[in-house]
Design an enzyme around this catalytic site. Structure first.
Site, PDB file in Angstrom:
ATOM      1  N   PRO A 103     -31.156  46.624  -9.365  1.00  0.00           N
ATOM      2  CA  PRO A 103     -31.382  46.388 -10.796  1.00  0.00           C
ATOM      3  C   PRO A 103     -30.091  46.029 -11.532  1.00  0.00           C
ATOM      4  O   PRO A 103     -29.042  46.625 -11.285  1.00  0.00           O
ATOM      5  CB  PRO A 103     -31.938  47.728 -11.289  1.00  0.00           C
ATOM      6  CG  PRO A 103     -32.532  48.364 -10.073  1.00  0.00           C
ATOM      7  CD  PRO A 103     -31.646  47.945  -8.945  1.00  0.00           C
TER       8      PRO A 103
ATOM      9  N   GLY B  37     -43.515  54.074  -3.903  1.00  0.00           N
ATOM     10  CA  GLY B  37     -43.868  55.439  -3.502  1.00  0.00           C
ATOM     11  C   GLY B  37     -43.907  56.363  -4.709  1.00  0.00           C
ATOM     12  O   GLY B  37     -44.847  57.151  -4.881  1.00  0.00           O
TER      13      GLY B  37
ATOM     14  N   PHE C  14     -17.507  56.130  -4.472  1.00  0.00           N
ATOM     15  CA  PHE C  14     -16.216  55.800  -5.094  1.00  0.00           C
ATOM     16  C   PHE C  14     -15.247  56.984  -4.998  1.00  0.00           C
ATOM     17  O   PHE C  14     -14.071  56.807  -4.679  1.00  0.00           O
ATOM     18  CB  PHE C  14     -16.406  55.406  -6.565  1.00  0.00           C
ATOM     19  CG  PHE C  14     -16.984  54.015  -6.762  1.00  0.00           C
ATOM     20  CD1 PHE C  14     -17.143  53.133  -5.710  1.00  0.00           C
ATOM     21  CD2 PHE C  14     -17.353  53.594  -8.043  1.00  0.00           C
ATOM     22  CE1 PHE C  14     -17.678  51.859  -5.906  1.00  0.00           C
ATOM     23  CE2 PHE C  14     -17.880  52.315  -8.258  1.00  0.00           C
ATOM     24  CZ  PHE C  14     -18.050  51.447  -7.185  1.00  0.00           C
TER      25      PHE C  14
ATOM     26  N   ARG D   9     -25.382  51.137 -15.002  1.00  0.00           N
ATOM     27  CA  ARG D   9     -26.165  52.353 -14.787  1.00  0.00           C
ATOM     28  C   ARG D   9     -25.745  53.353 -15.874  1.00  0.00           C
ATOM     29  O   ARG D   9     -24.667  53.235 -16.454  1.00  0.00           O
ATOM     30  CB  ARG D   9     -25.899  52.974 -13.410  1.00  0.00           C
ATOM     31  CG  ARG D   9     -26.369  52.152 -12.195  1.00  0.00           C
ATOM     32  CD  ARG D   9     -27.863  52.016 -12.109  1.00  0.00           C
ATOM     33  NE  ARG D   9     -28.279  51.350 -10.864  1.00  0.00           N
ATOM     34  CZ  ARG D   9     -28.372  50.035 -10.692  1.00  0.00           C
ATOM     35  NH1 ARG D   9     -28.052  49.201 -11.680  1.00  0.00           N
ATOM     36  NH2 ARG D   9     -28.779  49.531  -9.534  1.00  0.00           N
TER      37      ARG D   9
ATOM     38  N   TYR E 196     -39.550  53.186  -1.898  1.00  0.00           N
ATOM     39  CA  TYR E 196     -39.192  54.258  -2.830  1.00  0.00           C
ATOM     40  C   TYR E 196     -39.842  54.015  -4.202  1.00  0.00           C
ATOM     41  O   TYR E 196     -40.507  54.899  -4.741  1.00  0.00           O
ATOM     42  CB  TYR E 196     -37.667  54.299  -2.964  1.00  0.00           C
ATOM     43  CG  TYR E 196     -37.124  55.393  -3.837  1.00  0.00           C
ATOM     44  CD1 TYR E 196     -37.075  56.716  -3.399  1.00  0.00           C
ATOM     45  CD2 TYR E 196     -36.609  55.105  -5.112  1.00  0.00           C
ATOM     46  CE1 TYR E 196     -36.547  57.718  -4.202  1.00  0.00           C
ATOM     47  CE2 TYR E 196     -36.076  56.108  -5.915  1.00  0.00           C
ATOM     48  CZ  TYR E 196     -36.035  57.416  -5.458  1.00  0.00           C
ATOM     49  OH  TYR E 196     -35.513  58.409  -6.254  1.00  0.00           O
TER      50      TYR E 196
ATOM     51  N   VAL F  71     -21.476  57.073  -7.179  1.00  0.00           N
ATOM     52  CA  VAL F  71     -20.465  58.024  -7.656  1.00  0.00           C
ATOM     53  C   VAL F  71     -19.775  58.701  -6.467  1.00  0.00           C
ATOM     54  O   VAL F  71     -18.542  58.752  -6.393  1.00  0.00           O
ATOM     55  CB  VAL F  71     -21.088  59.078  -8.606  1.00  0.00           C
ATOM     56  CG1 VAL F  71     -20.063  60.134  -8.976  1.00  0.00           C
ATOM     57  CG2 VAL F  71     -21.636  58.400  -9.863  1.00  0.00           C
TER      58      VAL F  71
HETATM   59  P1  NAD Z   1     -31.423  64.444  -2.046  1.00  0.00           P
HETATM   60  O1  NAD Z   1     -31.601  63.398  -1.019  1.00  0.00           O
HETATM   61  O2  NAD Z   1     -30.110  65.137  -2.142  1.00  0.00           O
HETATM   62  O3  NAD Z   1     -32.532  65.572  -1.928  1.00  0.00           O
HETATM   63  C1  NAD Z   1     -33.807  65.354  -1.420  1.00  0.00           C
HETATM   64  C2  NAD Z   1     -34.194  66.569  -0.599  1.00  0.00           C
HETATM   65  O4  NAD Z   1     -35.527  66.397  -0.085  1.00  0.00           O
HETATM   66  C3  NAD Z   1     -33.275  66.778   0.615  1.00  0.00           C
HETATM   67  O5  NAD Z   1     -32.929  68.133   0.733  1.00  0.00           O
HETATM   68  C4  NAD Z   1     -34.141  66.316   1.792  1.00  0.00           C
HETATM   69  O6  NAD Z   1     -33.779  66.923   3.009  1.00  0.00           O
HETATM   70  C5  NAD Z   1     -35.523  66.704   1.302  1.00  0.00           C
HETATM   71  N1  NAD Z   1     -36.600  65.929   1.935  1.00  0.00           N
HETATM   72  C6  NAD Z   1     -36.666  64.585   2.099  1.00  0.00           C
HETATM   73  N2  NAD Z   1     -37.816  64.246   2.711  1.00  0.00           N
HETATM   74  C7  NAD Z   1     -38.490  65.407   2.938  1.00  0.00           C
HETATM   75  C8  NAD Z   1     -39.732  65.712   3.553  1.00  0.00           C
HETATM   76  N3  NAD Z   1     -40.514  64.746   4.060  1.00  0.00           N
HETATM   77  N4  NAD Z   1     -40.112  67.019   3.636  1.00  0.00           N
HETATM   78  C9  NAD Z   1     -39.327  68.003   3.133  1.00  0.00           C
HETATM   79  N5  NAD Z   1     -38.131  67.763   2.542  1.00  0.00           N
HETATM   80  C10 NAD Z   1     -37.719  66.477   2.437  1.00  0.00           C
HETATM   81  O7  NAD Z   1     -31.783  63.739  -3.450  1.00  0.00           O
HETATM   82  P2  NAD Z   1     -31.656  64.288  -4.937  1.00  0.00           P
HETATM   83  O8  NAD Z   1     -30.715  63.412  -5.660  1.00  0.00           O
HETATM   84  O9  NAD Z   1     -31.455  65.735  -4.937  1.00  0.00           O
HETATM   85  O10 NAD Z   1     -33.110  63.938  -5.478  1.00  0.00           O
HETATM   86  C11 NAD Z   1     -34.105  64.929  -5.651  1.00  0.00           C
HETATM   87  C12 NAD Z   1     -35.354  64.277  -6.228  1.00  0.00           C
HETATM   88  O11 NAD Z   1     -35.056  63.678  -7.494  1.00  0.00           O
HETATM   89  C13 NAD Z   1     -35.935  63.185  -5.353  1.00  0.00           C
HETATM   90  O12 NAD Z   1     -37.348  63.248  -5.403  1.00  0.00           O
HETATM   91  C14 NAD Z   1     -35.471  61.908  -6.019  1.00  0.00           C
HETATM   92  O13 NAD Z   1     -36.353  60.833  -5.790  1.00  0.00           O
HETATM   93  C15 NAD Z   1     -35.443  62.318  -7.486  1.00  0.00           C
HETATM   94  N6  NAD Z   1     -34.486  61.495  -8.230  1.00  0.00           N
HETATM   95  C16 NAD Z   1     -33.143  61.723  -8.125  1.00  0.00           C
HETATM   96  C17 NAD Z   1     -32.254  60.900  -8.807  1.00  0.00           C
HETATM   97  C18 NAD Z   1     -30.764  61.113  -8.739  1.00  0.00           C
HETATM   98  O14 NAD Z   1     -30.041  60.305  -9.299  1.00  0.00           O
HETATM   99  N7  NAD Z   1     -30.257  62.140  -8.123  1.00  0.00           N
HETATM  100  C19 NAD Z   1     -32.737  59.851  -9.602  1.00  0.00           C
HETATM  101  C20 NAD Z   1     -34.109  59.650  -9.663  1.00  0.00           C
HETATM  102  C21 NAD Z   1     -34.975  60.489  -8.986  1.00  0.00           C
HETATM  103  N1  UDP Z   2     -22.855  50.390  -5.716  1.00  0.00           N
HETATM  104  C1  UDP Z   2     -21.588  49.845  -5.540  1.00  0.00           C
HETATM  105  N2  UDP Z   2     -20.812  50.349  -4.555  1.00  0.00           N
HETATM  106  C2  UDP Z   2     -21.182  51.380  -3.756  1.00  0.00           C
HETATM  107  C3  UDP Z   2     -22.477  51.948  -3.945  1.00  0.00           C
HETATM  108  C4  UDP Z   2     -23.287  51.418  -4.929  1.00  0.00           C
HETATM  109  O1  UDP Z   2     -21.187  48.914  -6.255  1.00  0.00           O
HETATM  110  O2  UDP Z   2     -20.390  51.792  -2.889  1.00  0.00           O
HETATM  111  C5  UDP Z   2     -23.704  49.876  -6.797  1.00  0.00           C
HETATM  112  C6  UDP Z   2     -25.133  49.518  -6.393  1.00  0.00           C
HETATM  113  O3  UDP Z   2     -25.201  48.186  -5.931  1.00  0.00           O
HETATM  114  C7  UDP Z   2     -25.889  49.715  -7.699  1.00  0.00           C
HETATM  115  C8  UDP Z   2     -25.125  50.852  -8.390  1.00  0.00           C
HETATM  116  O4  UDP Z   2     -23.858  50.901  -7.763  1.00  0.00           O
HETATM  117  O5  UDP Z   2     -25.784  48.564  -8.503  1.00  0.00           O
HETATM  118  C9  UDP Z   2     -25.823  52.199  -8.252  1.00  0.00           C
HETATM  119  O6  UDP Z   2     -26.129  52.390  -6.897  1.00  0.00           O
HETATM  120  P1  UDP Z   2     -26.745  53.751  -6.338  1.00  0.00           P
HETATM  121  O7  UDP Z   2     -27.048  53.532  -4.909  1.00  0.00           O
HETATM  122  O8  UDP Z   2     -25.873  54.884  -6.719  1.00  0.00           O
HETATM  123  O9  UDP Z   2     -28.090  53.958  -7.188  1.00  0.00           O
HETATM  124  P2  UDP Z   2     -29.308  53.001  -7.631  1.00  0.00           P
HETATM  125  O10 UDP Z   2     -29.044  51.582  -7.247  1.00  0.00           O
HETATM  126  O11 UDP Z   2     -30.497  53.567  -6.941  1.00  0.00           O
HETATM  127  O12 UDP Z   2     -29.337  53.155  -9.107  1.00  0.00           O
END
Ligand code: NAD
Ligand code: UDP
Length: 308
Positions: free
Chosen positions: A270, A146, A189, A209, A143, A186
């Site tokens: 992280p 990527g 929990f 976070r 990820y 989130v």
């Molecule tokens: P999510 O998993 O709810 O949404 C991702 C969507 O992309 C889903 O609908 C999934 O079905 C679709 N998808 C996945 N692979 C695909 C593929 N190969 N072809 C077509 N569709 C595909 O996640 P989200 O939280 O809505 O995140 C949306 C974007 O924002 C992502 O790119 C994610 O990396 C980025 N992002 C989100 C967060 C966050 O906290 N929510 C943080 C950082 C980055």
């Molecule tokens: N985490 C946790 N309990 C859970 C899920 C996640 O303590 O049930 C922690 C996880 O180890 C990380 C933080 O919460 O330190 C945020 O995790 P999340 O998967 O939401 O996002 P990311 O690590 O990608 O920021």
């Protein structure tokens, strides 16, 4: 404007669909439903300005659009680690295909990048100028790396082919429509607490976070797309909390008698994360407006209905 939203049936994507549809724009929602759901956008099906396309972004597609909001990619560690090779393909090939489309039709493309490009940061809080500390071979690398190569592709398409790009680094965002089994903290929990189960703290819960409510994020995405700043630009809420503090907030709202149980800290998790958002304030006149307490109330209300 004719908008293509890849990942439009996902958590963030479906909120963006709502905003653009409410603004009177045309929306093509593209998704392979890996972590997205038709239910998230069901209200728009049949609307004359809305179209739904089942497609995987790792395959090319020809469409006529003005703007591409490229969000397709699983965002929860549980889901992106399920098939890490597919995640890397989605990030690289998906972004490559969407940039190819943008180039062909002269569309502007916004890439949803992530705070994960900073890895386990040695600089705190994280400004856009920080280049990150990312493990190239760990469980999160599919990820993190990527998204890093996806950013690189955007800038090379801009330099080589003049494609108009916008790159946003999204910090942890939460809100209604996260999947109950999404695996992110989130939703985990809240769902655990509503089911009367103990809350699972990974490690000692001292890692931090900074949580942004989804409506604030979507406002930032729209301002970035419509403005002239290319990015990369951080969008997130600088309010920083330990995971234990988050667990306490959720527990006190739902059931103060619940226990915490600890589970091992996942590899490369992280230790701290907080955005510097000076650039977003300056360039987009954007800042978050929803505090964690308020956003948690709205999210808990959603899950009470969703998992009832
Ligand atoms: P999510 O998993 O709810 O949404 C991702 C969507 O992309 C889903 O609908 C999934 O079905 C679709 N998808 C996945 N692979 C695909 C593929 N190969 N072809 C077509 N569709 C595909 O996640 P989200 O939280 O809505 O995140 C949306 C974007 O924002 C992502 O790119 C994610 O990396 C980025 N992002 C989100 C967060 C966050 O906290 N929510 C943080 C950082 C980055
Ligand atoms: N985490 C946790 N309990 C859970 C899920 C996640 O303590 O049930 C922690 C996880 O180890 C990380 C933080 O919460 O330190 C945020 O995790 P999340 O998967 O939401 O996002 P990311 O690590 O990608 O920021």
């Amino acid at each position: 404007m004719r908008n293509l939203i890849t990942g439009g049936a996902g958590f963030v994507g479906s909120h963006l669909v709502d905003r653009l549809m409410q603004a009177g724009e045309e929306v093509l929602c593209l998704d392979n439903y890996f972590t997205g759901r038709k239910a998230n956008i069901a209200g728009w099906i049949g609307h004359p300005r809305f179209e739904l396309i089942r497609h995987d972004v790792t395959e090319p597609i020809r469409l006529e659009v003005d703007r591409i909001w490229h969000l397709a990619c699983p965002a929860s560690p549980v889901h992106y680690q399920h098939n890490p090779i597919k995640t890397a393909k989605t990030s690289f090939l998906g972004t490559y295909n969407m940039l190819g489309l943008a180039r062909r039709v002269g569309a502007r493309l916004l890439l949803a990048s992530t705070s994960e490009v900073y890895g386990d940061p040695e600089v705190h809080p994280q400004p856009e100028s920080y280049r990150g500390s990312v493990n190239t071979i760990g469980l999160r690398s599919c990820y993190d790396e990527g998204k890093r190569i996806a950013e690189t592709l955007c800038f090379d398409y801009q330099r080589m082919h003049g494609v108009e790009i916008r790159v946003v680094r999204i910090f942890n965002t939460y809100g209604p429509r996260m999947l109950p089994d999404d695996g992110r903290v989130v939703s985990n929990f809240i769902v655990q607490a509503l089911r009367g189960e103990p809350l699972t703290l990974y490690g000692d819960g001292s890692q931090t976070r900074s949580f942004c409510y989804v409506d604030d994020l979507v406002e930032g995405l729209i301002r970035l797309m419509n403005g002239s700043h290319t990015g990369p630009i951080n969008i997130g809420n600088p309010g920083e909390f330990t995971i234990r503090q988050l667990a306490e907030k959720v527990r006190e709202r739902i059931n103060p008698n619940l226990d915490f149980i600890t589970k091992p800290l996942p590899q490369d998790d992280p230790l701290q994360r907080q955005p510097v958002i000076d650039l977003a304030r300056q360039e987009l006149d954007w800042q978050p407006t929803v505090a964690l307490d308020q956003g948690l109330d709205a999210t808990i209300a959603y899950f009470r209905e969703a998992i009832a």
